[in-house]
Scaffold this active site. Structure first.
Site, PDB file in Angstrom:
ATOM      1  CB  SER A  95      -0.951  -0.047   1.201  1.00 40.61           C
ATOM      2  OG  SER A  95      -2.000   0.887   1.062  1.00 40.61           O
ATOM      3  CG  ASP A 219      -7.160  -2.855  -3.650  1.00 42.11           C
ATOM      4  OD1 ASP A 219      -7.717  -2.114  -2.823  1.00 42.11           O
ATOM      5  OD2 ASP A 219      -5.931  -3.051  -3.659  1.00 42.11           O
ATOM      6  CG  HIS A 247      -5.540  -2.277  -0.060  1.00 44.40           C
ATOM      7  ND1 HIS A 247      -5.043  -1.956  -1.314  1.00 44.40           N
ATOM      8  CD2 HIS A 247      -4.826  -1.523   0.827  1.00 44.40           C
ATOM      9  CE1 HIS A 247      -4.079  -1.055  -1.186  1.00 44.40           C
ATOM     10  NE2 HIS A 247      -3.922  -0.772   0.090  1.00 44.40           N
TER      11      HIS A 247
END
Length: 265
Positions: A95, A219, A247
């Site tokens: 991320s 996602d 995610h």
């Protein structure tokens, strides 16, 4: 070592192996890699850490100026590499840490061998005038940040399951919720602004380190169009579409994540 205390650095695995540094996403800590990292212990020296404000990091090390941009977090990463004398590093960033890794590798490319970018996004906000789709309108992000500011714990319990996806496995969303709630709320609020208002699109073009982009299905944080953008704008990158949804494939689909990494490495 200063960074060992500041970032709760842990080093395990094969002391003679190539260093593999794992960096967690927003609201998480190094524990989020517990299902992935051990698969590389025989061949790599495993280095895990917590961003300042997360996990067991030293909260007093948070600096409003330094940590007001992702560059400050990239500098933290580079200091860890310096203090532990790490070279030829495989950096695995989830991320927001994917972009932190990109920034660090641009600053000191000689330290890095490969980057694994899990669910990366260089810009979360749509830019219609530029034809860029990030997944969120500016008003959406403003609302998200306002909600986070007014009730962090409530925001965490609402958003974590959405970010995780996999509604048929509620224990995953619950784990992410608990992780968010362990993060220092004041720092988390500031880190959210740094994360969701960042724009690192131009930085992708500067990267010269080979990169693997792992894109999840469904996602909501980094939709498929974003992963495709990262791939097209990162020279020499490799793109892998995972079957994993949500995610956080490091938690929801560790075997698929491991297999994709090993095949590329």
């Amino acid at each position: 070592m200063r960074t060992t205390q500041r970032n709760a650095v842990t080093v395990t695995g094969n002391p003679a192996g190539r260093p593999m540094v794992f960096a967690h996403g927003y609201g998480c800590d190094q524990n989020m890699w517990r299902l992935v990292a051990p698969a590389f212990a025989d061949s790599h020296r495993l280095v895990l850490f917590d961003h300042v404000g997360s996990g067991k990091s030293d909260l007093s090390a948070y600096d409003d100026e330094r940590h007001s941009t992702l560059d400050g977090y990239a500098d933290d990463v580079l200091e860890i590499l310096h203090e532990h004398d790490l070279w030829d590093v495989v950096f695995v960033g989830h991320s927001v840490s994917a972009m932190i890794g990109v920034l660090a590798a641009i600053k000191e490319p000689e330290r890095f061998a490969r980057l694994v970018l899990v669910g990366p996004s260089p810009r979360y906000i749509n830019e219609p005038a530029e034809g860029y789709v990030g997944g969120f309108d500016g008003a959406d992000i403003d609302g998200l940040l306002d909600s986070l500011d007014s009730n962090y714990l409530g925001w965490s319990s609402t958003m974590a399951p959405v970010i995780m996806g996999n509604p048929d496995r509620p224990e995953l969303g619950e784990e992410l919720t608990n992780s968010f709630c362990r993060t220092d709320p004041e720092i988390a609020k500031k880190f959210a602004r740094v994360t969701f208002l960042s724009d690192n699109r131009d930085d992708l073009l500067k990267l010269r380190t080979p990169a693997l982009i792992l894109q999840c299905s469904d996602d909501v944080i980094a939709p498929g169009v974003v992963g495709d953008y990262v791939h097209k704008h990162t020279p020499g990158s490799t793109f892998v579409q995972l079957n994993a949804t949500g995610h956080c494939p490091n938690l929801s689909a560790p075997e698929e994540t491991i297999n994709a990494m090993k095949a590329w490495l």
